[in-house]
Design an enzyme around this catalytic site. Structure first.
Site, PDB file in Angstrom:
ATOM      1  N   THR A 139       2.963  -4.210 -17.310  1.00  0.00           N
ATOM      2  CA  THR A 139       1.932  -3.210 -17.566  1.00  0.00           C
ATOM      3  C   THR A 139       1.946  -2.911 -19.052  1.00  0.00           C
ATOM      4  O   THR A 139       3.006  -2.936 -19.674  1.00  0.00           O
ATOM      5  CB  THR A 139       2.188  -1.911 -16.772  1.00  0.00           C
TER       6      THR A 139
ATOM      7  N   CYS B 261      -4.930  -3.476 -20.721  1.00  0.00           N
ATOM      8  CA  CYS B 261      -4.448  -2.980 -19.440  1.00  0.00           C
ATOM      9  C   CYS B 261      -4.430  -4.198 -18.539  1.00  0.00           C
ATOM     10  O   CYS B 261      -5.394  -4.973 -18.513  1.00  0.00           O
ATOM     11  CB  CYS B 261      -5.364  -1.895 -18.875  1.00  0.00           C
TER      12      CYS B 261
END
Length: 244
Positions: free
Chosen positions: A91, A205
């Site tokens: 992430t 992202c």
């Protein structure tokens, strides 16, 4: 087919689940990368710990980053204990607590911003747009690293567009939804950054690559999931000796 002593392939540690939708892509892309490099029935040696994202998301929005660091550091220690040779945090946003995670383990942490910066530099790009969660776009842990460590000029969307990008990530992409309206808006925002001087756009992202793809725009896109996964494959095979 390339033959390799299995002991020469490093074991990749994946700290995932944020969200599992993007971690799924990590697992697939890393295994595809190993297969492409070695052929045959080869696949990656992976140790993965997938966390429950719900409590982490609540801590994020409450600003309790120490709480998130504790959860992820404990998970990273387990990954190390299971035999991983290095670690990826699957992430972008949770690289906010990468220093705390790095301090908790003895194996190397492969930072997603470093992997992305290397691609930008090798492409001769100096000015880049950044899309991601509000945390990634507004705080310095990511864009500051790109600027301070690599001398890159980072552009982010305006406040209204940042809010929209963030909302779509948490309310749609993290639960596997890819809506056409959201895609159109993301592409508009990418074009706006390009008009402001961005030579490329970082999909900062790990879920955004589910929504927009290079075929959708003439602006160069950098899918951080794809880049980070390729970085892991390269590191896994770095010391391997192949027999043709």
């Amino acid at each position: 087919m390339n033959h390799i002593n299995n002991e020469q392939m490093k074991t990749i540690g994946l700290l995932g689940g944020m969200s599992w939708e993007s971690t799924l892509n990590y697992y697939r892309k890393i295994n595809e990368g190993i297969k492409n490099a070695l052929g045959g029935l080869h696949s990656a040696k992976i140790v993965m710990y997938s966390v429950d994202f719900e409590p982490i998301e609540k801590l994020q929005h409450a600003g309790d980053w120490d709480g998130t660091a504790k959860i992820l550091s404990e998970a990273a220690i387990r990954i190390q204990a299971a035999g991983a040779d290095f670690l990826l945090i699957c992430t972008n946003t949770m690289h906010k607590v990468a220093p705390e995670i790095d301090a908790a383990i003895q194996i190397p942490l492969l930072h997603i911003a470093d992997a992305t910066a290397e691609v930008l530099i090798s492409s001769g790009i100096k000015s880049v747009g950044l899309l991601g969660t509000a945390f990634t776009m507004e705080q310095e842990f990511y864009k500051g690293r790109l600027a301070d460590k690599y001398g890159l000029h980072v552009l982010v969307p305006n406040e209204h567009d940042r809010h929209f990008i963030h909302k779509v990530i948490y309310e749609e992409l993290c639960i596997g939804k890819a809506e056409s309206h959201s895609k159109a808006e993301y592409l508009r925002i990418i074009e706006s950054l390009a008009n402001q001087g961005a030579e490329a756009a970082i999909l900062g992202c790990t879920e955004i690559g589910m929504l927009v793809h290079q075929a959708d725009t003439t602006v160069k896109l950098l899918d951080t999931t794809e880049i980070h996964a390729a970085y892991a494959v390269m590191e896994s095979l770095k010391d391997a000796v192949f027999d043709a």
